[in-house]
Design an enzyme around this catalytic site. Structure first.
Site, PDB file in Angstrom:
ATOM      1  N   ARG A 197       0.844  -1.194   0.000  1.00  0.00           N
ATOM      2  CA  ARG A 197       0.000   0.000   0.000  1.00  0.00           C
ATOM      3  C   ARG A 197       0.874   1.236   0.000  1.00  0.00           C
ATOM      4  NH1 ARG A 197      -4.693  -1.817   4.390  1.00  0.00           N
ATOM      5  NH2 ARG A 197      -5.332  -3.679   3.243  1.00  0.00           N
ATOM      6  N   GLU A 235      -6.157  -1.113  15.631  1.00  0.00           N
ATOM      7  CA  GLU A 235      -6.762  -2.089  14.715  1.00  0.00           C
ATOM      8  C   GLU A 235      -5.759  -3.156  14.291  1.00  0.00           C
ATOM      9  OE1 GLU A 235      -8.028  -2.475  10.086  1.00  0.00           O
ATOM     10  OE2 GLU A 235      -8.082  -0.467  10.954  1.00  0.00           O
ATOM     11  N   ARG A 243       2.662   0.975  10.270  1.00  0.00           N
ATOM     12  CA  ARG A 243       2.079   1.356   8.977  1.00  0.00           C
ATOM     13  C   ARG A 243       3.187   1.325   7.924  1.00  0.00           C
ATOM     14  NH1 ARG A 243      -2.794   3.692   8.121  1.00  0.00           N
ATOM     15  NH2 ARG A 243      -2.968   4.201  10.328  1.00  0.00           N
ATOM     16  N   ARG A 294       1.354  -6.462  12.551  1.00  0.00           N
ATOM     17  CA  ARG A 294       0.709  -5.846  13.720  1.00  0.00           C
ATOM     18  C   ARG A 294       0.565  -6.851  14.857  1.00  0.00           C
ATOM     19  NH1 ARG A 294      -3.468  -0.980  12.255  1.00  0.00           N
ATOM     20  NH2 ARG A 294      -2.034   0.125  10.860  1.00  0.00           N
ATOM     21  N   SER A 332      -9.974  -6.208  10.298  1.00  0.00           N
ATOM     22  CA  SER A 332     -11.218  -5.576   9.872  1.00  0.00           C
ATOM     23  C   SER A 332     -11.990  -6.602   9.056  1.00  0.00           C
ATOM     24  CB  SER A 332     -10.919  -4.331   9.019  1.00  0.00           C
ATOM     25  OG  SER A 332     -12.085  -3.590   8.777  1.00  0.00           O
TER      26      SER A 332
END
Length: 430
Positions: A262, A349, A277, A391, A352
């Site tokens: 990403r 988070e 991130r 994560r 999801s």
């Protein structure tokens, strides 16, 4: 993608659902395009009927020696042929404008999704575990003494720039162990079928899974025109594009562990420290293809699968239902699972899980054949992280840290680490 027929039948409900996402009414614009499209179809059909009638008469005129009538009919046929071509071209242009407009409109939220503007309006539905009481001040993952030798941001920056990390030694092994543990749990206990998918895809795969045109700037595009996948949701979901499945084959539950990429175009300045991130990361992704009547129950099942990983690892978490203002573009309903990070003193988070209804299936024409007969219907698609491996590594390191800079690792990882359950302050497993 939305069905223009449903919008035509109830434009007020469509606009009201979009308003819950904070969007302006758009049905009037769509219906104008739809009306123009249908008008051009009718005109083209009328011109075609005239041409066919003239074609039947032209032979009779020639046989009767009516040269004047013959030439007049030939001229009519030629004129109608040109008119039909012009109308068809206009129709295609209008249809493309309508299609592009529909592709850029987000999914409609389910009725029971809470209204809200942003993450502050999300609703907590589950909380599991109690954050460990510490007699020292915890630090973030990249500051733990035993982690520093195996988490190298400086060399990664030399290789690739910002938002990359080079893992080595014990930390790399723990990262690999987590991914293997997740896959084994999902395949052996949760009934998912493991896949290994490409990480390069064509435009159609990104479009069919609602990543284009909306999120083109958030993804990486190669010079050859391939997209690097943001998650294997793209490859797993698009694997059924154009298919008509038997109802008895549903649900189809899949899982894959892949690299993900990403650009993080919209996150400048956010989470710049550590590996929370990144441009490149790994994820174990779950995808389900279901009958429309079962997609809500499948969402709960998928959420439980993700939560179960955290529970086995002993990591405290909470689960929230995203409000209308915080949901993703393609989602009808989303459950975010947030793991406790003592170094940040907050929940972040880690998974999801979403149902998209038939939003993606309509884009990629994925259907099933009802067992009772009748026309094929669109399947429902769901996706969820099971989990984000990097994560999860962060959470394991931060929750297991000790005052001396070492880390105690979760017992379930023992088979994957040769029984070595402590990351020492020297960065060595023992």
């Amino acid at each position: 993608m939305h069905d223009i027929r449903q919008i035509r039948e109830n434009p007020e409900a469509f606009d009201a659902a979009l308003a819950r996402r904070g969007l302006e009414p758009i049905s009037a614009h769509l219906l104008i395009l739809d009306e123009q499209r249908r008008a051009h179809i009718q005109l083209a059909e009328g011109a075609l009927a005239q041409r066919n009638a003239a074609s039947k008469q032209v032979g009779a005129a020639k046989a009767a020696g009516d040269d004047e009538g013959f030439e007049r009919l030939r001229a009519t046929i030629a004129k109608n042929k040109e008119k039909i071509a012009e109308l068809e071209e206009a129709r295609r242009n209008i249809e493309e404008r309508l299609r592009q407009s529909l592709l850029e409109i987000p999914n409609l939220p389910d009725a029971d999704v809470p209204d809200g503007a942003d993450e502050d309006d999300n609703v907590e539905v589950t909380r599991w575990g109690t954050p460990r009481a510490l007699d020292f001040t915890p630090v973030e993952h990249f500051e733990i003494t035993g982690v520093k030798p195996g988490m190298d941001f400086e060399t990664a920056a030399k290789l690739s720039g910002a938002r990359f990390v080079l893992l080595r030694g014990a930390v790399a092994r723990i990262h690999r162990a987590l991914a293997q543990f997740m896959l084994d749990t999902h395949t052996e206990e949760n009934g998912l079928v493991e896949h290994m998918t490409p990480v390069l895809v064509r435009d159609d795969a990104m479009l069919g899974t609602d990543k284009l045109p909306k999120f083109g700037d958030d993804s990486f595009l190669t010079r050859e025109g391939y997209w690097l996948i943001p998650t294997s949701e793209v490859t797993l979901t698009y694997s059924i594009a154009g298919d008509i499945l038997d109802e008895a084959a549903l649900p189809r539950r899949m899982v894959a562990h892949t690299l993900c990429f990403r650009s993080e175009a919209g996150s400048a300045g956010r989470d710049t420290s550590g590996m929370l991130r990144q441009h490149q990361f790994e994820k174990v992704e779950m995808v389900s293809i279901t009958h429309p009547d079962h997609s809500r129950a499948e969402l709960d099942r998928m959420t439980n699968c993700a939560q179960g990983i955290l529970e086995k690892l002993g990591l405290p978490y909470r689960t929230v239902v995203l409000c209308t203002g915080d949901m993703g573009f393609g989602a009808r309903r989303t459950h975010d699972i947030e793991v406790w990070l003592p170094g940040q003193d907050t929940y972040r988070e880690i998974s999801s899980c979403s149902t998209t209804g038939d939003f993606q299936a309509r884009r990629m024409n994925a259907r099933f054949k009802p067992a009772a007969g009748g026309k094929p219907e669109f399947v429902h698609t769901l996706n969820g992280s099971g989990l984000a491996v990097g994560r999860c590594l962060i959470a394991v390191l931060e929750n297991g840290q000790r005052a001396d800079g070492s880390v105690i690792l979760p017992d379930v990882l023992a088979p994957y680490l040769g029984g070595k359950m402590t990351l020492g302050a020297d960065g060595v497993l023992s």
